[in-house]
Design a protein around this motif. Structure first.
Motif, PDB file in Angstrom:
ATOM      1  N   GLY A   1      -1.031   1.485  -4.744  1.00 42.41           N
ATOM      2  CA  GLY A   1      -0.302   2.276  -5.725  1.00 42.41           C
ATOM      3  C   GLY A   1       1.138   1.803  -5.807  1.00 42.41           C
ATOM      4  O   GLY A   1       1.562   0.872  -5.128  1.00 42.41           O
TER       5      GLY A   1
ATOM      6  N   ARG B   1       4.747   6.834  -8.478  1.00 41.92           N
ATOM      7  CA  ARG B   1       3.880   7.954  -8.875  1.00 41.92           C
ATOM      8  C   ARG B   1       2.495   7.492  -9.299  1.00 41.92           C
ATOM      9  O   ARG B   1       1.609   8.308  -9.543  1.00 41.92           O
ATOM     10  N   TRP B   2       2.307   6.174  -9.409  1.00 43.08           N
ATOM     11  CA  TRP B   2       1.029   5.627  -9.862  1.00 43.08           C
ATOM     12  C   TRP B   2       0.152   5.348  -8.651  1.00 43.08           C
ATOM     13  O   TRP B   2       0.595   4.757  -7.679  1.00 43.08           O
ATOM     14  N   SER B   3      -1.085   5.791  -8.705  1.00 40.65           N
ATOM     15  CA  SER B   3      -1.995   5.563  -7.585  1.00 40.65           C
ATOM     16  C   SER B   3      -3.222   4.789  -8.060  1.00 40.65           C
ATOM     17  O   SER B   3      -3.564   4.801  -9.241  1.00 40.65           O
ATOM     18  N   LEU B   4      -3.873   4.127  -7.098  1.00 42.44           N
ATOM     19  CA  LEU B   4      -5.067   3.342  -7.402  1.00 42.44           C
ATOM     20  C   LEU B   4      -6.061   3.526  -6.276  1.00 42.44           C
ATOM     21  O   LEU B   4      -5.725   3.333  -5.104  1.00 42.44           O
TER      22      LEU B   4
ATOM     23  N   ALA C   1       1.730  -4.834  -5.422  1.00 43.61           N
ATOM     24  CA  ALA C   1       1.582  -3.375  -5.453  1.00 43.61           C
ATOM     25  C   ALA C   1       2.186  -2.840  -4.159  1.00 43.61           C
ATOM     26  O   ALA C   1       2.451  -3.587  -3.227  1.00 43.61           O
TER      27      ALA C   1
ATOM     28  N   THR D   1       4.596   4.284  -0.022  1.00 43.41           N
ATOM     29  CA  THR D   1       3.139   4.107  -0.102  1.00 43.41           C
ATOM     30  C   THR D   1       2.644   3.270   1.071  1.00 43.41           C
ATOM     31  O   THR D   1       1.612   3.583   1.683  1.00 43.41           O
TER      32      THR D   1
ATOM     33  N   ASP E   1     -10.167  -1.241  -5.592  1.00 48.09           N
ATOM     34  CA  ASP E   1      -9.857  -0.917  -6.983  1.00 48.09           C
ATOM     35  C   ASP E   1     -11.073  -1.009  -7.890  1.00 48.09           C
ATOM     36  O   ASP E   1     -10.965  -0.811  -9.095  1.00 48.09           O
TER      37      ASP E   1
END
Length: 279
Positions: free
Chosen positions: A13, A16-19, A40, A45, A226
């Motif tokens: 991630g 605020r973006w997660s994967l 990334a 994180t 992913d």
């Protein structure tokens, strides 16, 4: 193979973006390839991922890549040798520091995306990566595909090496991965993937796209974090392995350290013979 390691690319991630679902994956896998901030991962994180890996007793690996957040590290880049060595050293040093703060240690290195593929074919890139790793800690293990320049060069500079196969990728009859752009290159059926991993763990072969059986040397098996449904797929793989009595354990020392290198079950590390037998 008396046991098998399952690895996954985690901590991918950013802000605020997660994967993916790292928490579910860490309850299943035995090794975590932690993104180091270039393709990334941000400091918070990375620290959360390392802390969770230590809590689960999962081995920690540095997933170093090209400086390419926009392209997720999957775009080919021509980075000069001195710059690439510095980039790898920077990423690895940051992860080692965070791991130490969380009571763990980095045990191995696995390049990510375009850097993984470049190092597999380009001896100059492979040497830059391996030299940077050795400059920081010559006891680290390099993880990669058998028969590649990445592992041959890493062994040549004195690093231990370990081989990996891919649970959710289709293989060509020559033992190479089918390009992602090819139809059917990414496998999505959890039962099919689980059967393939079990056969690889017990027989040392995978079924290629033409139905032939291809011998694949693998100290570790990757389940991509992913891939859509990756967590459920990994859980199914673990269920099948557990039911068959195949131990799942790190190919290197656990999250708190241990001897780097060496194949599962006490077999000799690939650094001893991988360059001669790969391919």
């Amino acid at each position: 193979m008396s046991g098998v390691d399952l690895n996954s690319d985690l901590g991918e991630g950013f802000g605020r973006w997660s994967l993916g679902d790292d928490d579910r994956m860490l309850a299943v896998v035995s090794s975590a390839n932690v993104a180091c901030g270039f393709h990334a991962g941000d400091p918070a994180t990375i620290r959360r991922t390392v802390r969770a890996a230590v809590a689960h007793g999962v081995a920690i690996g540095a997933h170093v890549g090209y400086r390419d957040l926009a392209g997720f590290g999957r775009r080919a880049m021509d980075v000069p040798g001195d710059e690439l060595r510095a980039d790898v050293l920077y990423q690895l040093g940051a992860l080692c520091g965070i791991a130490a703060a969380e009571g763990g240690r980095v045990a191995y290195v696995k390049p990510h995306g375009a850097l993984y593929h470049a190092a597999a074919k380009d001896e100059r890139v492979a040497r830059d990566v391996a030299v940077a790793v050795g400059d920081l800690d010559p006891g680290l293990t390099m993880l990669g595909q058998p028969g590649t320049a990445a592992l041959a060069v890493a062994a040549d500079v004195g690093l231990r090496v370990a081989t990996e196969a891919f649970a959710d990728r289709a293989y060509a009859p020559d033992g190479t991965l089918l390009p992602r752009s090819a139809p059917g290159a990414v496998l999505r059926d959890p039962d099919e993937v689980a059967r393939r991993v079990l056969r690889l763990a017990t027989e040392g072969v995978v079924e290629a796209v033409d139905g032939s059986l291809v011998p694949v040397a693998a100290d570790s098996v990757c389940v991509h974090g992913d891939t859509p449904g990756a967590a459920a797929m990994a859980e199914r793989v673990r269920e099948v392995l557990d039911a068959a009595g195949v131990p799942v354990r790190p190919f290197v020392g656990g999250a708190h350290g241990g001897a780097a290198g060496g194949a599962p079950g006490g077999a000799p590390g690939a650094a001893d013979d991988g360059a001669a037998t790969a391919g």
